[in-house]
Design an enzyme around this catalytic site. Structure first.
Site, PDB file in Angstrom:
ATOM      1  N   HIS A 236       0.858  -1.188   0.000  1.00 38.73           N
ATOM      2  CA  HIS A 236       0.000   0.000   0.000  1.00 38.73           C
ATOM      3  C   HIS A 236       0.897   1.242   0.000  1.00 38.73           C
ATOM      4  CE1 HIS A 236      -2.658   3.126   1.589  1.00 38.73           C
ATOM      5  NE2 HIS A 236      -3.675   2.364   1.256  1.00 38.73           N
ATOM      6  N   CYS A 274      -3.723   2.659  -4.452  1.00 38.69           N
ATOM      7  CA  CYS A 274      -4.527   3.541  -3.600  1.00 38.69           C
ATOM      8  C   CYS A 274      -4.516   4.935  -4.223  1.00 38.69           C
ATOM      9  CB  CYS A 274      -3.996   3.580  -2.175  1.00 38.69           C
ATOM     10  SG  CYS A 274      -4.967   4.708  -1.149  1.00 38.69           S
ATOM     11  N   HIS A 301      -7.877   0.768  -4.024  1.00 36.75           N
ATOM     12  CA  HIS A 301      -8.566   1.682  -3.106  1.00 36.75           C
ATOM     13  C   HIS A 301      -8.949   2.894  -3.929  1.00 36.75           C
ATOM     14  CE1 HIS A 301      -6.453   0.389   0.914  1.00 36.75           C
ATOM     15  NE2 HIS A 301      -7.249  -0.544   0.436  1.00 36.75           N
ATOM     16  N   ASP A 354     -12.555   3.762  -0.744  1.00 39.88           N
ATOM     17  CA  ASP A 354     -11.679   4.029   0.390  1.00 39.88           C
ATOM     18  C   ASP A 354     -12.152   5.321   1.040  1.00 39.88           C
ATOM     19  OD1 ASP A 354      -9.557   3.622   2.070  1.00 39.88           O
ATOM     20  OD2 ASP A 354      -8.133   4.681   0.807  1.00 39.88           O
ATOM     21  N   HIS A 355     -12.285   5.287   2.295  1.00 30.65           N
ATOM     22  CA  HIS A 355     -12.762   6.442   3.065  1.00 30.65           C
ATOM     23  C   HIS A 355     -14.084   6.969   2.482  1.00 30.65           C
ATOM     24  CE1 HIS A 355      -8.393   7.451   4.468  1.00 30.65           C
ATOM     25  NE2 HIS A 355      -8.747   6.218   4.666  1.00 30.65           N
ATOM     26  N   TYR A 371     -14.235   5.976   7.847  1.00 27.57           N
ATOM     27  CA  TYR A 371     -14.995   4.785   7.436  1.00 27.57           C
ATOM     28  C   TYR A 371     -16.464   4.822   7.848  1.00 27.57           C
ATOM     29  CZ  TYR A 371     -10.645   2.834   5.846  1.00 27.57           C
ATOM     30  OH  TYR A 371      -9.477   2.626   5.153  1.00 27.57           O
TER      31      TYR A 371
HETATM   32  C1  DNO Z   1      -6.475   3.890   5.295  1.00 26.47           C
HETATM   33  C2  DNO Z   1      -5.961   2.644   4.749  1.00 26.47           C
HETATM   34  C3  DNO Z   1      -4.604   2.284   5.316  1.00 26.47           C
HETATM   35  C4  DNO Z   1      -4.252   0.887   4.872  1.00 26.47           C
HETATM   36  C5  DNO Z   1      -2.897   0.424   5.297  1.00 26.47           C
HETATM   37  C6  DNO Z   1      -2.541  -0.813   4.519  1.00 26.47           C
HETATM   38  O1  DNO Z   1      -7.615   4.112   5.358  1.00 26.47           O
HETATM   39  O2  DNO Z   1      -5.953   2.689   3.388  1.00 26.47           O
HETATM   40  O3  DNO Z   1      -4.656   2.345   6.697  1.00 26.47           O
HETATM   41  O4  DNO Z   1      -5.142  -0.006   5.416  1.00 26.47           O
HETATM   42  O5  DNO Z   1      -1.932   1.383   5.129  1.00 26.47           O
HETATM   43  O6  DNO Z   1      -1.499  -1.471   5.129  1.00 26.47           O
END
Ligand code: DNO
Length: 398
Positions: A236, A274, A301, A354-355, A371
């Site tokens: 990530h 991401c 993500h 994501d988020h 989240y």
């Molecule tokens: C945030 C996430 C990160 C992710 C880690 C993966 O929302 O995308 O915390 O889970 O960095 O190891």
């Protein structure tokens, strides 16, 4: 793409039946209760898997592990690491034995994602996560009092930082510390200022090159097991993609990713694309990065940020912000199609919104920062629309 949702486990106030209502079918989760460095036993993995599959009507499966965390000593390259490498490999074997074969992990020293405000108001209501460079500078220079920190910020940023610090109350400063710690997943390892100073001291002398060596060593240790068990390891990117508090970050741009994916040239050595993390650096063209490393992307993500000239950024709606999300989705669908046409069984790329912004009834709920249910549901719904339209237009598999 496989539409997924991050579930923090049985303690998560957003339950599996609620997740099903979002339309997601894949679950992204981790055994947050197990301390870093310890083995994830088959027993514990099976227990989590059984929870996810308990109600067959929901049709959910455990698609991705996020994260199988890497112990800080591995990042530091400190002492005899045999036991930690053995444990990591054993967890990988155990996950594979239970049929979970995509693992997301990161190599960010000390902190995970980092923000300075968890509830920046949006025009018209709702809130977003925000990284304000001046507030971060205030933390680094005047709360943490890190020697040399001031050299890392522009003079205008420092002036704003000084002003913020000057008018801050003890409650403001406590809140800022808690906010900076909020990115650490699960319930562990929130540092106070002395604890953070101690961690930073442990990293003294760890340059970006040393950290890179330690990552390469980790990859060499674990990739043979990934190949043997057919586990896709997906690193990530750093969030934000820049050094913080003098700590190097080495998964921040295309060059970093190019190094990582080639240092152990295994197809199992892959990437979590991401968009929000990579998109926070003005030098990164997220769509170009996705195209360049397409065949190694095993997890996506999808989220967006709006950058500001001084290095601050705020999380935008999923289709808003600086990354062309439609172009990114098209790039991912094209890669999926390539895999399908090549006859690969696991051609589908798992993605998750994501988020999300805190919207409507999200406000005041005890969800993990970033989240909330409705904000993410909105993100997923918008992304689903883009996926459906793009698939139809280009004649891709959705
Ligand atoms: C945030 C996430 C990160 C992710 C880690 C993966 O929302 O995308 O915390 O889970 O960095 O190891």
């Amino acid at each position: 793409m496989e539409q997924c949702w991050r579930w923090f486990g049985p303690e998560d106030v957003i339950t599996l039946p609620m997740i099903r209502q979002t339309g997601a079918t894949g679950i992204v989760t981790a055994l947050h209760q197990i301390p870093y460095g310890e083995v994830w036993s088959v027993d514990e993995i099976e227990k989590r898997k059984a929870m996810i599959a308990a109600d067959p009507v929901l049709g959910l499966r455990w698609s991705v592990v996020e994260s199988l965390p890497i112990h800080e000593r591995i990042k530091l390259g400190e002492g005899d690491l045999t036991g930690l490498f053995d444990n990591y490999r054993q967890s990988m074997r155990n996950l594979a034995a239970c049929g979970v074969d995509v693992i997301c992990y990161n190599f960010m020293p000390v902190l995970d994602w980092t923000r300075t405000l968890l509830n920046a108001p949006l025009p018209g209501g709702g809130t977003a996560l925000r990284f304000d460079i001046a507030v971060f500078a205030a933390f680094d220079c005047f709360m943490l009092e890190r020697p040399g920190a001031e050299a890392d910020f522009a003079p205008e940023t420092l002036a704003k930082a000084r002003a913020w610090f000057g008018r801050s109350t003890p409650a403001d400063r406590d809140r800022l510390l808690a906010t900076i710690m909020a990115g650490l997943p699960g319930a562990f390892d929130r540092f106070d200022i002395p604890g953070l100073r101690k961690m930073l001291a442990a990293y003294r002398g760890i340059t970006a090159d040393r950290l890179r060596d330690n990552l390469a060593r980790f990859l060499r240790e674990i990739m043979p097991v990934a190949e043997e068990c057919n586990i896709k390891m997906c690193i990530h990117p750093d969030d934000p993609p820049r050094p913080l508090m003098g700590l190097p970050r080495i998964v921040s741009n295309g060059a970093d990713i190019g190094f990582i994916l080639s240092v152990v040239p295994s197809p199992m050595n892959g990437l979590t694309l991401c968009a929000g993390s990579l998109g926070a650096n003005p030098d990164n063209d997220c769509v170009a990065i996705a195209r360049r490393f397409a065949d190694r992307i095993y997890f996506a993500h999808l989220r967006n940020v709006r950058k500001e000239p001084d290095g601050s950024f705020q999380e935008a709606a999923h289709l808003d912000g600086d990354t062309d999300m439609v172009a990114l989705v098209v790039a991912l669908l094209e890669e999926q199609q390539r895999r399908k046409d090549a006859g690969l069984n696991d051609w589908r790329i798992p993605m998750r919104p994501d988020h999300g912004h805190e919207l409507l009834d999200d406000v005041g709920k005890k969800t993990h920062p970033g989240y909330p249910a409705i904000g993410r549901l909105k993100g997923l719904a918008e992304l689903r629309g883009v996926m459906a339209a793009a698939a139809k237009f280009y004649n891709f598999q959705p």
